[in-house]
Write an enzyme that holds these catalytic residues in place. Sequence first.
Site, short mmCIF file in Angstrom:
data_model
loop_
_atom_site.label_atom_id
_atom_site.label_comp_id
_atom_site.label_asym_id
_atom_site.label_seq_id
_atom_site.Cartn_x
_atom_site.Cartn_y
_atom_site.Cartn_z
N SER A 575 2.67 62.50 32.09
CA SER A 575 4.10 62.23 32.23
C SER A 575 4.31 61.17 33.29
O SER A 575 3.51 61.05 34.22
CB SER A 575 4.83 63.52 32.64
OG SER A 575 6.13 63.21 33.09
N TYR A 588 6.23 70.83 38.59
CA TYR A 588 5.88 70.04 37.41
C TYR A 588 5.20 68.73 37.81
O TYR A 588 4.13 68.39 37.30
CB TYR A 588 7.16 69.78 36.60
CG TYR A 588 6.95 68.94 35.37
CD1 TYR A 588 6.25 69.44 34.28
CD2 TYR A 588 7.48 67.65 35.29
CE1 TYR A 588 6.06 68.65 33.15
CE2 TYR A 588 7.30 66.87 34.17
CZ TYR A 588 6.59 67.37 33.09
OH TYR A 588 6.41 66.61 31.98
#
Length: 698
Positions: A575, A588
Amino acid sequence: MNVTQQAPITSLWDDAAAATMSEPELLLYRSNLLGSDLRITNFGGGNTSAKVMMADPLSGEQVEVLWVKGSGGDLGSIKLDGFSTLYMSKLNELKGRYRGLALEDEMVAYLPHCTFNLNPRAASIDTPLHAYIDRKHVDHMHPDSLIAIAACASSKALTQKIFEGELGWLPWQRPGYDLGLKLEEVSKANPALKGIILEGHGLFTWGDTAKSCYETTLAIIKRAEEWIAANSKQPAFGGQAIEALPAEQRAALAAKLMPLLRGKISRDEFKLGDFNDNATVLEFVCSRDLKPLAALGTSCPDHFLRTKIRPFVVEFDPLNPDFDKLVASLDQALEDYRADYRAYYDRCKRDNSPAVRDANPIIYLIPGVGMLSFAKDKATARIAGEFYVNAINVMRGANGVDTYVGLPEQEAFDIEYWLLEEAKLQRMPKPKSLAGRIALVTGGAGGIGQAVARQLLQEGACVMLTDIDPEALAQAKKDLTKAAGKDSVESIVANITSEEEVENILAATSLRFGGIDLLISNAGIASSAPLEDTTLEIWQRNQDILVKGYFLAGRAAFRIMKQQKLGGSMVFVASKNGLVASAGASAYCTAKAAEIHLARCIALEGAPHGIRVNVVNPDAVIRGSRIWDGKWKQERAQSNKIEADDVEAFYRDRSMLKLSVLPEDIAEAVYFLASSKSAKSTGNILNVDAGNAAAFTR
Ligand SMILES: [Zn+2]
């Protein structure tokens, strides 16, 4: 004659359905019925025909047209366009052109001149066989039971004994123009015959109507099966020598062995594997006569074109299972097999023979365990295995009632290296970029996972999907199977944070396809919370799935790739947040950063083995995403102070290129990094985020 109990062969003809059909439709109906039962004919084997009166497109006059299964395809699934159509008058005129057996191959080039109604379906090599048999409807089948009779030392006498004059018999001859003329002679001279057995090959049967032809074919096959069953010596194959291992151990051993074997035979072309341990296979690989019978080779041309003449018998003693010893013996044994195959080529080759082909075995028999088959794609590997099951049935039948004989070596060679066969091979389309490759996609049920799988399948790879969500995974498998066919797609429900389950995923991938070449680590979650509200549970969940899960999948795939010695490629879907800190998502972001760094570490250790590891960083792939479906979307909307419905537009407008990022965009990048297009890249990061300056790598 099969060891497994099967329903007897019975007529499936439906008079009511047939009543409304034209002659070509009746031929199609009969062909599909015959092809639907593998005891009647093997996959892709056999053909059917009908001679039909039709209006000539030019003169309007009624002319006799031969409808005959064209080149390629399978009777079970053939459609009307699978038949070629030829003028019978022209096929008969061809006889004037025939210059004798040595030049029979040149007749093939005349067949297109006989085409009726510009039908583009190429006529098969068996066309003259159907054309010249003096009957309206003709079936040519390869039933195991009839091939068994055709492969007996005293095949002619047995034919007479079993069929009491109802079937003729012709000695072995390669199918071609000349055999067509021989069939004409026999069928004209003996009007009472119902068909003919071709030695070492198969069966021809015929009738005045489609229905009577179909029923004669069935009746003859049934009679052969019953006669063999009633007259066979027991037990088959000299009796049982060893006990088969339990099913679970058989599968475990095959899964362990397949990548090793695949590595040894895929130097020139990546191969895919198939494992078969059905009752027929087990009876054979546990029998006393396994080695001598395997050495005799398969007899029917249809069989050995798919299986090579001889299988490879793996040295293994299930009573004292020693896997390391098995592996240690493989190199020399495979080298011996290849040398043997090259020697056969040298003994038999002719001046104009095509070059020697891949000398590796296709069929591998493992005592007490089962059979492996390897070929350039999954369907071919599976079908090769099924053909060897046919060959086992033939050996059981023939040896049960007489002595099984293989085809003379030179005859077999002349078929295997037939120039017409070679021409067929040359016409095959070029393999796709990922042909022969095996991919594992984690998070396979999600939007990105499915898009990636779809692209890899399109490029020729086989794909194992894994996901923790059984329903979504089943649906994904169904959709992808529809697009790519059942042979190339498999799925397994698993939790990638469990060490044991990850090992199971890899074992299942090896067992289903033969090993692994591409790992697409894509399983993901996302969470959002300010640091103070980030519970240990949230933190741990991110670490478990995005770090531990990627580590476990990466390590397991790495081990197999290293064993295979065929290199490999891993792509981690990370990501933008792995590079760019984002407020309210520390768990995250940190996990994604660890994932990216893990990829680099594996790249470092993988390089000496040709294993590349790269990262794709998507950003805001909202469509089709299961992560963005739920809470995360709400959380990101809240944190950006917008409505949930505006999230996609928000991210689009935030990007430098003002574009939405779609699952297909990620799939394209994954494909690039998975394929040899990026052969010289490892340890890299490819952002697919429509432009985000903060994520520029440096
Ligand atoms: Zn045939």
